[in-house]
Design an enzyme around this catalytic site. Structure first.
Site, PDB file in Angstrom:
ATOM      1  N   GLU A  91       0.851  -1.199   0.000  1.00 15.25           N
ATOM      2  CA  GLU A  91       0.000   0.000   0.000  1.00 15.25           C
ATOM      3  C   GLU A  91       0.880   1.240   0.000  1.00 15.25           C
ATOM      4  OE1 GLU A  91      -2.419  -0.086   3.534  1.00 15.25           O
ATOM      5  OE2 GLU A  91      -2.916  -2.181   3.156  1.00 15.25           O
ATOM      6  N   CYS A 150       4.037  52.544  -3.633  1.00  9.68           N
ATOM      7  CA  CYS A 150       5.117  51.733  -4.224  1.00  9.68           C
ATOM      8  C   CYS A 150       4.588  50.993  -5.459  1.00  9.68           C
ATOM      9  CB  CYS A 150       5.634  50.739  -3.183  1.00  9.68           C
ATOM     10  SG  CYS A 150       6.737  49.499  -3.884  1.00  9.68           S
ATOM     11  N   LYS A 197      10.782   3.388   3.294  1.00  8.63           N
ATOM     12  CA  LYS A 197      10.795   4.859   3.240  1.00  8.63           C
ATOM     13  C   LYS A 197      11.525   5.341   1.994  1.00  8.63           C
ATOM     14  CE  LYS A 197       9.023   6.555   7.156  1.00  8.63           C
ATOM     15  NZ  LYS A 197       9.830   6.899   8.264  1.00  8.63           N
ATOM     16  N   LYS A 250       2.191   4.571   1.510  1.00 10.05           N
ATOM     17  CA  LYS A 250       2.283   5.083   2.880  1.00 10.05           C
ATOM     18  C   LYS A 250       1.912   6.565   2.834  1.00 10.05           C
ATOM     19  CE  LYS A 250       5.202   4.975   6.953  1.00 10.05           C
ATOM     20  NZ  LYS A 250       5.203   6.385   7.332  1.00 10.05           N
ATOM     21  N   TYR A 257      -6.932   2.259   6.380  1.00  6.23           N
ATOM     22  CA  TYR A 257      -6.054   1.163   5.966  1.00  6.23           C
ATOM     23  C   TYR A 257      -6.046  -0.036   6.914  1.00  6.23           C
ATOM     24  CZ  TYR A 257      -2.955   3.896   8.982  1.00  6.23           C
ATOM     25  OH  TYR A 257      -2.430   4.613  10.018  1.00  6.23           O
ATOM     26  N   CYS A 315      10.725  51.100  -5.227  1.00  9.19           N
ATOM     27  CA  CYS A 315      10.401  52.524  -5.138  1.00  9.19           C
ATOM     28  C   CYS A 315      11.450  53.322  -4.383  1.00  9.19           C
ATOM     29  CB  CYS A 315       9.040  52.716  -4.475  1.00  9.19           C
ATOM     30  SG  CYS A 315       9.040  52.361  -2.725  1.00  9.19           S
ATOM     31  N   CYS A 337       8.275  47.282   2.690  1.00  6.11           N
ATOM     32  CA  CYS A 337       8.191  48.623   2.150  1.00  6.11           C
ATOM     33  C   CYS A 337       6.805  49.126   2.541  1.00  6.11           C
ATOM     34  CB  CYS A 337       8.320  48.573   0.629  1.00  6.11           C
ATOM     35  SG  CYS A 337       7.832  50.114  -0.158  1.00  6.11           S
ATOM     36  N   CYS A 348      13.684  49.947  -0.651  1.00  2.00           N
ATOM     37  CA  CYS A 348      12.831  49.125  -1.512  1.00  2.00           C
ATOM     38  C   CYS A 348      13.400  49.071  -2.939  1.00  2.00           C
ATOM     39  CB  CYS A 348      11.423  49.700  -1.538  1.00  2.00           C
ATOM     40  SG  CYS A 348      10.345  48.880  -2.724  1.00  2.00           S
ATOM     41  N   ASP A 385       1.260  10.265   3.836  1.00  2.00           N
ATOM     42  CA  ASP A 385       1.963  11.127   4.773  1.00  2.00           C
ATOM     43  C   ASP A 385       0.990  12.090   5.442  1.00  2.00           C
ATOM     44  OD1 ASP A 385       4.032  12.095   6.179  1.00  2.00           O
ATOM     45  OD2 ASP A 385       4.939  13.218   4.544  1.00  2.00           O
TER      46      ASP A 385
HETATM   47  S1  IVH Z   1      -0.451   0.328   8.776  1.00  2.27           S
HETATM   48  C1  IVH Z   1       0.272  -1.700  12.793  1.00  2.27           C
HETATM   49  N1  IVH Z   1      -0.788   1.416   6.403  1.00  2.27           N
HETATM   50  O1  IVH Z   1       2.523   5.118   8.916  1.00  2.27           O
HETATM   51  C2  IVH Z   1       0.368  -1.054  11.487  1.00  2.27           C
HETATM   52  N2  IVH Z   1       0.154   2.728   8.124  1.00  2.27           N
HETATM   53  O2  IVH Z   1       5.054   4.433  10.547  1.00  2.27           O
HETATM   54  C3  IVH Z   1      -0.386   0.194  11.421  1.00  2.27           C
HETATM   55  N3  IVH Z   1       0.635   5.033   7.495  1.00  2.27           N
HETATM   56  O3  IVH Z   1       1.362   5.192  12.211  1.00  2.27           O
HETATM   57  C4  IVH Z   1      -0.039   1.046  10.301  1.00  2.27           C
HETATM   58  N4  IVH Z   1      -0.089   4.881   5.423  1.00  2.27           N
HETATM   59  O4  IVH Z   1       0.163   6.632  10.483  1.00  2.27           O
HETATM   60  C5  IVH Z   1      -0.347   1.593   7.668  1.00  2.27           C
HETATM   61  N5  IVH Z   1      -1.190   2.295   4.286  1.00  2.27           N
HETATM   62  C6  IVH Z   1      -0.755   2.444   5.535  1.00  2.27           C
HETATM   63  C7  IVH Z   1      -0.255   3.681   5.996  1.00  2.27           C
HETATM   64  C8  IVH Z   1       0.210   3.764   7.303  1.00  2.27           C
HETATM   65  C9  IVH Z   1       0.428   5.683   6.335  1.00  2.27           C
HETATM   66  C10 IVH Z   1       1.248   5.640   8.695  1.00  2.27           C
HETATM   67  C11 IVH Z   1       0.495   5.373   9.965  1.00  2.27           C
HETATM   68  C12 IVH Z   1       1.460   4.711  10.904  1.00  2.27           C
HETATM   69  C13 IVH Z   1       2.764   5.060  10.293  1.00  2.27           C
HETATM   70  C14 IVH Z   1       3.765   3.963  10.609  1.00  2.27           C
END
Ligand code: IVH
Length: 667
Positions: A112, A426, A309, A114, A221, A406, A421, A403, A116
């Site tokens: 999935e 201006c 990451k 991740k 999720y 002007c 300014c 400035c 942010d």
């Molecule tokens: S699963 C026990 N799925 O990433 C597992 N987390 O560093 C629970 N996050 O605290 C997390 N997208 O806030 C999961 N598709 C995803 C996610 C996700 C973002 C965040 C979440 C978690 C952090 C973990």
């Protein structure tokens, strides 16, 4: 309308609005125009107001954000909200796969994105949204239900009457983040560093109206506490969340091997810059729930999942110059001019350096090689200079004292790092002000972009916003790249803009601290510019969203004789100065005994003029009309009241005398 009819209609409206909202916010596939949605919503709000006993907390009308809180309550998570272990490269991922297979043998993964943002937990009881909380330390989080209610993609009611806790990530889409920061910049407020901070900041507000205005979104999720037994796999769990009407991310993929996982990661490294929201990695989860259980968790994180990451992409390029620009509010900002370089999906040639302090702190010199990165993967920033590559030719930078546009002396306002300014004449500020006036959220004059405005301004054809409405065909034809057709289109666009509703003009005028949203609220509240111009600071602050700073700025702005002249001129030129949009704010937001009530004033009042009384009543959210009918809620009768009073008595309408009115104003 009779109670029973109202009850039926309210039910109908809620169902329709829930469905349209779901199609729009969860599926991203609207089936009706926004105007239809707005119309139905207003009908619902009206009915709920007329029949308060029909109000419910989970009505679609309750998303606007209610009362501000004193603080957040603590919420304990029955099942802890864990975080994830990290992987930074292929070998970390292969190690993870080996550990998993050693423990449980053959398996498959769900990959999935991740997201942010900020982890949240949502509780539904019998299908109704009852509580939402933050992750906190994993065991105890904070109750942010009122803020989460304002997130449109969080359903207030599920498709099944289940009791379930679900988990996911609240985030701010990139576009909303950019827009929010633009507004904040215009209003002189601190900027958010990235969408994640903006989302977190919005959810941590005690006043839910702030969250409501922030356009947050969610992806769920995981399933937390539940009493379901028909699900065997995480992938089935996510499909089930879809069926319940919850929003999940559709880019997930089941992978049989770690090589397939690596392939998915490579694909998303490429596609990532084109997503409308931020991701900072890929989450890999063992699909089968029984295998997840067998693997178990450590204190901090599950053994059945890992987060890959993405490395933050950083590149080196040469900083060839530092340019200064003067903004609409006079702030002078230094910008780094760079040798073009590609980073995270786009070519970067400029990066804001914000202010002098920052340049000094990072010791950035003209001619330096610098490291560039995108903050939150959107906004280019200079991370540092590469000192080892210096030749001695580099030139330290210092801000000018005057400035660049002007020549007036720049000043540093108290508590501000920025230099400003403050010359109202201006030319750079005037030009920026003009660009702002015609921009999309303001008067929205298509064909009048930065280039045309600059030409008009440089040729002295437009010196202030009123001049735009005096432009003639022949003058426009003289400009570069302006043919018959574009001139005609432009003149039509200018003409059309005269009919804009008041909020566009108010925003376009560029009153300090008055963003597009505040402009809308003011326009709706006062109805026309004259009433607004007469308002004092205290009157303004009666409105929920208007604080001291904004009230002061509005009053100061309209006090200036040249502003009064400008408004008169605009009116004479045919620019509309009244509000044309729907009136829902008063009814929803203002807490007063007369909010949403229709009132008629009649007879002679001793203390106040009828006009003044009308103004004050409207400030309290009442609608003041001229004639008495069945729709009238209250008639306020002064001395020598005549036929209106008689009619009110006949209709059995509530009647107040002037003392009662005064008592209301004194409350
Ligand atoms: S699963 C026990 N799925 O990433 C597992 N987390 O560093 C629970 N996050 O605290 C997390 N997208 O806030 C999961 N598709 C995803 C996610 C996700 C973002 C965040 C979440 C978690 C952090 C973990």
């Amino acid at each position: 309308m009779q109670f029973e009819d109202a009850q039926k209609r309210v039910e109908e409206l809620r169902q329709l609005l829930t469905r349209y909202g779901y199609e729009y916010y969860v599926l991203d596939q609207p089936t009706v125009p926004d105007s239809e949605y707005d119309k139905l919503m207003q009908e619902l709000i009206k009915l709920e107001e007329q029949f308060p006993e029909l109000r419910t907390t989970n009505s679609p009308s309750q998303r606007v954000g209610g009362e501000a809180l004193e603080g957040f309550k603590k919420v304990e998570h029955e099942i802890p909200m864990l975080s994830l272990g990290n992987a930074f490269n292929e070998s970390d991922l292969r190690d993870f796969d080996r550990r998993v297979r050693q423990a449980i043998g053959e398996t498959s993964y769900v990959c999935e994105l991740k997201i942010d943002g900020l982890a949240v937990s949502l509780r539904y009881e019998n299908g109704q949204f009852v509580q939402g909380s933050t992750r906190g330390d994993g065991t105890v989080g904070e109750d942010i239900t009122t803020n989460l209610r304002t997130v449109r993609s969080i359903p207030l009611q599920l498709n099944e009457e289940v009791t379930i806790e679900v988990r996911g990530e609240v985030f701010m889409p990139k576009k909303s983040f950019i827009k929010l920061n633009q507004e904040r910049e215009e209003n002189g407020e601190d900027l958010f560093a990235n969408p994640r901070n903006a989302a977190a900041g919005s959810l941590r507000q005690l006043d839910p109206k702030v969250a409501a205005s922030r356009n947050l979104d969610v992806f769920l999720y995981a399933i937390g506490e539940n009493n379901l037994d028909h699900l065997q796999r995480h992938s089935e769990g996510l499909d089930y969340l879809d069926r319940l009407g919850l929003k999940t991310n559709k880019e997930r993929r089941i992978c049989q091997t770690i090589d397939e996982v690596l392939q998915y990661i490579e694909e998303w490294k490429e596609k990532r810059p084109h997503l409308p929201y931020e991701i900072d990695g890929i989450v890999i989860k063992v699909d089968r729930y029984d295998q997840q259980e067998a693997l178990g968790t450590t204190v901090k994180s599950p053994r059945w999942a890992i987060a890959y990451k993405f490395p933050a992409e950083e590149v080196m390029t040469k900083l060839t110059n530092i340019e200064l620009s003067v903004g609409r509010t006079g702030v002078v900002t230094p910008t780094a001019i760079l040798d073009p370089v590609r980073v995270a999906g786009t070519t970067v040639q400029r990066a804001s350096l914000h202010n002098e302090d920052l340049i000094k702190e990072k010791d950035i010199r003209i001619g330096d090689y610098v490291i560039i990165r995108k903050a939150g993967d959107i906004i280019p920033e200079v991370v540092q200079s590469v000192v080892e590559k210096r030749t001695g030719e580099e030139v330290p930078f210092s801000m000018p004292t005057h400035c660049p546009a002007c020549g007036s002396e720049l000043i540093r306002l108290e508590e501000e790092v920025a230099l400003r300014c403050i010359n109202p004449k201006c030319p750079a500020q005037i030009r920026e002000g003009l660009i702002h006036f015609v921009s999309r959220n303001a008067m929205n004059i298509e064909g009048l972009g930065e280039k045309v405005i600059t030409q008009l301004f440089d040729n002295h054809l437009v010196n202030d916003v009123a001049d735009i409405y005096k432009l003639e065909r022949d003058q426009l034809l003289q400009l570069e790249r302006m043919g018959e057709k574009s001139v005609q289109n432009l003149l039509t666009a200018i003409e059309t803009s005269k009919d804009n509703s008041l909020e566009r003009l108010l925003f376009g005028l560029g009153i300090r601290h008055v963003g597009a949203k505040a402009a809308k609220i003011l326009a709706e509240h006062y109805g026309d510019i004259d009433s607004l111009m007469k308002a004092g600071e205290e009157d303004l602050q009666v409105i929920d969203e208007i604080g001291e700073k904004m009230a002061n700025s509005i009053v100061t702005y309209f006090q200036a004789p040249e502003v009064e002249e400008l408004i008169t001129e605009l009116k004479d030129l045919g620019v509309n100065v009244t509000y044309k949009g729907p009136h829902i704010k008063n009814a929803v937001n203002v807490k007063s005994p007369v909010a949403g009530k229709t009132i008629v004033l009649t007879g002679k009042l001793e203390v106040l003029s009828r006009n003044k009384a009308k103004e004050k009543l409207e400030l309290l959210g009442a609608k003041v009309t001229g004639s008495v009918s069945k729709k009238t809620d209250i008639v306020i009768a002064g001395s020598e009241a005549g036929s209106k009073l008689t009619k009110a008595q006949d209709l059995g309408i509530e009647i107040w005398n002037e003392e009662q009115l005064q008592a209301l104003f004194n409350q």
